[in-house]
Design a protein around this motif. Structure first.
Motif, PDB file in Angstrom:
ATOM      1  N   SER A  36       0.839  -1.193   0.000  1.00 44.96           N
ATOM      2  CA  SER A  36       0.000   0.000   0.000  1.00 44.96           C
ATOM      3  C   SER A  36       0.877   1.247   0.000  1.00 44.96           C
ATOM      4  O   SER A  36       1.964   1.252   0.579  1.00 44.96           O
ATOM      5  N   THR A  39       1.326   6.087   4.277  1.00 46.17           N
ATOM      6  CA  THR A  39       0.686   7.318   4.770  1.00 46.17           C
ATOM      7  C   THR A  39       1.676   8.015   5.707  1.00 46.17           C
ATOM      8  O   THR A  39       2.298   7.365   6.550  1.00 46.17           O
ATOM      9  N   GLU A  44      -4.195  10.206   8.578  1.00 47.91           N
ATOM     10  CA  GLU A  44      -4.449   9.875   7.169  1.00 47.91           C
ATOM     11  C   GLU A  44      -4.821   8.393   7.049  1.00 47.91           C
ATOM     12  O   GLU A  44      -4.171   7.525   7.632  1.00 47.91           O
ATOM     13  N   THR A  45      -5.866   8.102   6.296  1.00 47.60           N
ATOM     14  CA  THR A  45      -6.314   6.728   6.123  1.00 47.60           C
ATOM     15  C   THR A  45      -5.729   6.142   4.848  1.00 47.60           C
ATOM     16  O   THR A  45      -5.752   6.790   3.802  1.00 47.60           O
ATOM     17  N   SER A  46      -5.228   4.928   4.944  1.00 48.17           N
ATOM     18  CA  SER A  46      -4.654   4.274   3.770  1.00 48.17           C
ATOM     19  C   SER A  46      -5.756   3.941   2.767  1.00 48.17           C
ATOM     20  O   SER A  46      -6.847   3.519   3.140  1.00 48.17           O
ATOM     21  N   THR A  47      -5.448   4.128   1.484  1.00 51.26           N
ATOM     22  CA  THR A  47      -6.391   3.746   0.428  1.00 51.26           C
ATOM     23  C   THR A  47      -5.972   2.415  -0.204  1.00 51.26           C
ATOM     24  O   THR A  47      -6.451   2.049  -1.266  1.00 51.26           O
ATOM     25  N   HIS A  50      -2.715  -1.301  -2.873  1.00 56.12           N
ATOM     26  CA  HIS A  50      -2.568  -0.848  -4.246  1.00 56.12           C
ATOM     27  C   HIS A  50      -1.927  -1.919  -5.121  1.00 56.12           C
ATOM     28  O   HIS A  50      -1.910  -1.802  -6.345  1.00 56.12           O
ATOM     29  N   SER A  67      -7.912   3.089  -7.806  1.00 54.19           N
ATOM     30  CA  SER A  67      -9.064   3.588  -7.042  1.00 54.19           C
ATOM     31  C   SER A  67     -10.330   2.818  -7.396  1.00 54.19           C
ATOM     32  O   SER A  67     -11.298   2.792  -6.637  1.00 54.19           O
ATOM     33  N   SER A  68     -10.319   2.185  -8.577  1.00 55.42           N
ATOM     34  CA  SER A  68     -11.455   1.358  -8.976  1.00 55.42           C
ATOM     35  C   SER A  68     -10.928   0.099  -9.648  1.00 55.42           C
ATOM     36  O   SER A  68      -9.801   0.066 -10.142  1.00 55.42           O
ATOM     37  N   ARG A  99      -7.517  -4.736   5.017  1.00 58.15           N
ATOM     38  CA  ARG A  99      -7.569  -3.732   3.950  1.00 58.15           C
ATOM     39  C   ARG A  99      -8.248  -4.286   2.698  1.00 58.15           C
ATOM     40  O   ARG A  99      -8.977  -3.571   2.012  1.00 58.15           O
ATOM     41  N   LYS A 103     -11.528  -2.542   1.104  1.00 56.12           N
ATOM     42  CA  LYS A 103     -11.473  -1.944  -0.232  1.00 56.12           C
ATOM     43  C   LYS A 103     -12.258  -2.735  -1.271  1.00 56.12           C
ATOM     44  O   LYS A 103     -12.928  -2.159  -2.136  1.00 56.12           O
ATOM     45  N   ALA A 153       1.083   3.175  -5.427  1.00 57.94           N
ATOM     46  CA  ALA A 153      -0.117   3.510  -6.188  1.00 57.94           C
ATOM     47  C   ALA A 153       0.211   4.031  -7.590  1.00 57.94           C
ATOM     48  O   ALA A 153      -0.686   4.336  -8.364  1.00 57.94           O
TER      49      ALA A 153
END
Length: 201
Positions: A36, A39, A44-47, A50, A67-68, A99, A103, A153
């Motif tokens: 990932s 951060t 801050e939240t991890s997205t 990745h 992101s999608s 995660r 996600k 990412a």
């Protein structure tokens, strides 16, 4: 230890993903890890994740998760990650599993966290990949902090990132194979506690 770049496939198309799925599901155990984007800001939240890495004994497959993600690609990942008979072995997988669920709504099954499974009785600290490689193979595992904290990412990962990610999954599988070949057995698996899905209104 370590894979060559030719042994790593970045999954770019659905056809590649389906072919990788079939290879992965045909084996008994695979190396598994995720990466990932780090951060750095408090709160801050991890997205992430990745990147999702799977490894057989000879090859690694890397799936980039932006992101999608398309529904068919998610279904491929779900088929691998939710297959209970396929062992997914890795180090420190609790956050990875959480995660993935947050996600992609995937509830990974058959996950073996070697950090916990390979602890000797009475040992309180988890066993890391470096310690495991030194213990079982008498070798020093090179893990670059600089690469581990890069931006996972990015749409195009560089060769060092690709090899680092692939090796993370491959090393776990090698340690697992060595552990089992020596006549050891894994302790019973404990599922990572995931939040229950919300009740339909």
């Amino acid at each position: 230890m370590g894979l060559r770049i030719g042994d790593v496939q970045m999954i770019a198309t659905l056809e590649q993903a389906i072919a990788a799925r079939d290879i992965l599901l045909a084996t008994d155990a695979i190396g598994f890890d995720t990466e990932s984007k780090p951060t750095f800001t408090k709160g801050e939240t991890s997205t992430g994740p990745h990147l999702i890495q799977f490894s057989t004994d000879h090859k690694a497959y890397l799936f980039q998760i932006g992101s999608s993600i398309s529904a068919p690609m998610r279904e491929v990942l779900q088929a691998v990650l939710e297959a209970p008979a396929l062992l997914k072995v890795g180090f420190g997988l609790s956050d990875d599993v959480k995660r993935l669920h947050a996600k992609l709504a995937i509830r990974a099954a058959g996950v073996v966290d070697l950090s916990v499974a390979l602890r000797t009785p009475g040992q309180r600290n988890d066993l890391g990949a470096k310690t495991a490689v030194a213990k079982f193979f008498g070798q020093k595992l090179q893990k670059s902090k600089k690469i581990s904290t890069t931006n996972w990412a990015l749409p195009r990962l560089n060769e060092k990132q690709i090899l680092y990610a692939a090796d993370d999954a491959q090393v776990a599988l090698r340690v697992y194979r060595h552990f089992i070949a020596a006549g050891n057995k894994l302790p019973p698996m404990k599922a990572v506690k995931l939040p229950r899905p919300p009740k339909p209104v």
